[in-house]
Design a protein around this motif. Structure first.
Motif, PDB file in Angstrom:
ATOM      1  N   TYR A  68      80.356  54.923   9.882  1.00  0.00           N
ATOM      2  CA  TYR A  68      80.825  54.614   8.535  1.00  0.00           C
ATOM      3  C   TYR A  68      81.689  55.745   7.967  1.00  0.00           C
ATOM      4  O   TYR A  68      82.501  55.507   7.068  1.00  0.00           O
ATOM      5  CB  TYR A  68      79.643  54.271   7.634  1.00  0.00           C
ATOM      6  CG  TYR A  68      78.984  52.990   8.100  1.00  0.00           C
ATOM      7  CD1 TYR A  68      79.526  51.760   7.778  1.00  0.00           C
ATOM      8  CD2 TYR A  68      77.862  53.025   8.928  1.00  0.00           C
ATOM      9  CE1 TYR A  68      78.960  50.583   8.246  1.00  0.00           C
ATOM     10  CE2 TYR A  68      77.295  51.850   9.395  1.00  0.00           C
ATOM     11  CZ  TYR A  68      77.855  50.632   9.047  1.00  0.00           C
ATOM     12  OH  TYR A  68      77.310  49.473   9.528  1.00  0.00           O
ATOM     13  N   LYS A 106      85.019  54.834   9.132  1.00  0.00           N
ATOM     14  CA  LYS A 106      85.541  53.778   8.266  1.00  0.00           C
ATOM     15  C   LYS A 106      86.138  54.319   6.977  1.00  0.00           C
ATOM     16  O   LYS A 106      86.954  53.652   6.325  1.00  0.00           O
ATOM     17  CB  LYS A 106      84.447  52.753   7.943  1.00  0.00           C
ATOM     18  CG  LYS A 106      84.152  51.774   9.065  1.00  0.00           C
ATOM     19  CD  LYS A 106      83.197  50.680   8.624  1.00  0.00           C
ATOM     20  CE  LYS A 106      83.808  49.793   7.557  1.00  0.00           C
ATOM     21  NZ  LYS A 106      82.917  48.675   7.193  1.00  0.00           N
ATOM     22  N   GLU A 107      85.751  55.524   6.572  1.00  0.00           N
ATOM     23  CA  GLU A 107      86.375  56.146   5.405  1.00  0.00           C
ATOM     24  C   GLU A 107      87.853  56.420   5.679  1.00  0.00           C
ATOM     25  O   GLU A 107      88.660  56.475   4.759  1.00  0.00           O
ATOM     26  CB  GLU A 107      85.654  57.448   5.046  1.00  0.00           C
ATOM     27  CG  GLU A 107      84.242  57.278   4.527  1.00  0.00           C
ATOM     28  CD  GLU A 107      84.204  56.779   3.102  1.00  0.00           C
ATOM     29  OE1 GLU A 107      85.230  56.888   2.393  1.00  0.00           O
ATOM     30  OE2 GLU A 107      83.152  56.248   2.692  1.00  0.00           O
ATOM     31  N   ASN A 154      89.116  51.470   6.278  1.00  0.00           N
ATOM     32  CA  ASN A 154      87.924  50.684   5.972  1.00  0.00           C
ATOM     33  C   ASN A 154      87.901  49.369   6.755  1.00  0.00           C
ATOM     34  O   ASN A 154      88.075  48.283   6.219  1.00  0.00           O
ATOM     35  CB  ASN A 154      87.840  50.400   4.478  1.00  0.00           C
ATOM     36  CG  ASN A 154      86.514  49.767   4.092  1.00  0.00           C
ATOM     37  OD1 ASN A 154      85.519  49.914   4.794  1.00  0.00           O
ATOM     38  ND2 ASN A 154      86.499  49.058   2.983  1.00  0.00           N
TER      39      ASN A 154
END
Length: 410
Positions: A313, A316-317, A320
């Motif tokens: 995650y 994903k920053e 996204n």
């Protein structure tokens, strides 16, 4: 001054008669720069000389997408006559991944000393850094031809999302004021992302670093600055030192795919007690077993399944998208360990219009499910809501949208 007002009612009321011509809009743009953007830039510490130099000879870029010029007809909404969502497997071009992995391995060796120092400082594995470098700019080789000032000011003045780009052009002016790069060398993509890491100016201000010690944060020409800035970005976003990004896994039929989501994390050891195993049959690393892991099924039961860590995650920053983060993770594994494609193939799930997926999401919302918004993009909240609905109806959960499912929900 609110930007929308500046576009609709030019300062002093002039140029309104020319709003529907390109020449009139160009003149309105120059007035907007002087009367609207300059006062705010000045409040942020930008000098008049830097401001004027940045916009010397700059005109609007009419070739950019998603423009809404004042006085012109509003852009039409994208037609839904073509399928816009298809199998996630289309994202993973094996030819592209193999080429990037081969180049990445060579560059990791060439820059091994530099990458070792960066990894020691920021805790991010070299393979992850190099994978993002490769994905974003072809390891710095991709042509990045656009003037960032021109792109960002055009989009701040007359795009469909002016507030976002207003923030970014102001950040770009602050970068110029600091002297890290001249306006002529501040190159970016058509979307305004700059340099080898493809940072928006606000991300540059927050995360770019001077790793080569020359006093400038040069993400355009300095390999050291570009790679360290990628690492610093991930570290600032919460990269957990010593943990992997994730593992391809096998979820037994008795375990529902609706377990998915970062908010449903539990120790990886507990997931194994449910019967979830690594695809290779090897155990999960011992240091990972007591740490939190999350189920990820980007294609529901129609493709590879994963147990991912919080670092997934964090990736994903950067972008996204579950598929982007999986692409980076897989590419990093290939670079570091010589791995290949995911073992489980991506099935052909067919295609659906985003508008139909949005209808499916709206139907689930009306029944009390949290799908993360009816935006036509089936993220983990939508996928697990589908699985939960199917389970309640006595159906085998697939956790993926389909035309038949849409008919059943209507």
């Amino acid at each position: 001054m609110i930007l929308l007002c500046a576009l609709t009612f030019p300062v002093g009321g002039v140029l309104q008669a020319h709003a529907a011509t390109k020449a009139g809009v160009e003149a309105q743009f120059r007035q907007w720069l002087d009367a609207d953007l300059w006062p705010e830039a000045k409040r942020l510490g930008v000098s008049k000389s830097v401001f004027e130099q940045a916009f010397q000879g700059v005109s609007l870029d009419w070739d950019l997408p998603d423009l809404a010029p004042p006085g012109f007809p509003k852009p039409k909404k994208r037609a839904q006559s073509q399928a816009e969502f298809k199998s996630p497997g289309a994202y993973f071009s094996e030819k592209s991944l193999q080429g990037l992995a081969a180049s990445g391995r060579s560059l990791m060796q060439r820059h091994s000393s530099l990458l070792r120092k960066i990894e020691q400082r920021y805790g991010v594995p070299a393979s992850i850094i190099v994978a993002i470098w490769g994905r974003e700019s072809g390891f710095g080789r991709a042509k990045i031809p656009h003037s960032a000032v021109r792109v960002l000011s055009t989009k701040a003045f007359m795009s469909t999302r002016p507030e976002l780009f207003r923030k970014e052009i102001l950040a770009a002016l602050q970068i110029l004021e600091r002297g890290d790069v001249p306006a002529s060398a501040m190159k970016g993509s058509w979307a305004g992302a700059m340099g080898q890491p493809q940072f928006l100016p606000s991300s540059y201000l927050a995360h770019a670093v001077d790793f080569d010690g020359d006093g400038k944060r040069d993400i355009w020409n300095s390999t050291a600055d570009a790679l360290a800035s990628i690492a610093n970005y991930l570290a600032d976003k919460g990269w957990v030192r010593g943990r992997d990004w994730g593992f391809e896994a096998v979820i037994p039929q008795r375990v529902t795919c609706a377990l998915e989501g970062p908010d449903r994390a539990q120790p990886i050891g507990k997931l194994t007690e449910m019967g979830i195993i690594r695809i290779s049959g090897r155990p999960f690393p011992e240091h990972e077993r007591s740490a939190p892991g999350m189920v990820l099924v980007p294609a529901g039961n129609f493709g590879p399944e994963f147990v991912v860590t919080p670092n997934f995650y964090v990736i994903k920053e950067y972008n996204n998208s579950d598929l982007y983060a999986l692409f980076i993770g897989n590419l990093a594994d290939r670079i570091a360990h010589g791995g290949g494609a995911f073992v489980t193939p991506w099935s052909n799930t067919g295609t659906m219009l985003r508008s139909d997926i949005a209808k499916l999401q709206s139907s689930l919302e009306r029944q009390g499910y949290d799908v993360g918004g009816a935006d036509g993009l089936p993220g983990y909240k939508t996928r697990r809501s589908i699985g939960e609905w199917q389970g309640k109806k006595g159906l085998k959960p697939t956790c993926f949208p389909s035309p038949d499912l849409l008919k059943s929900l209507d």
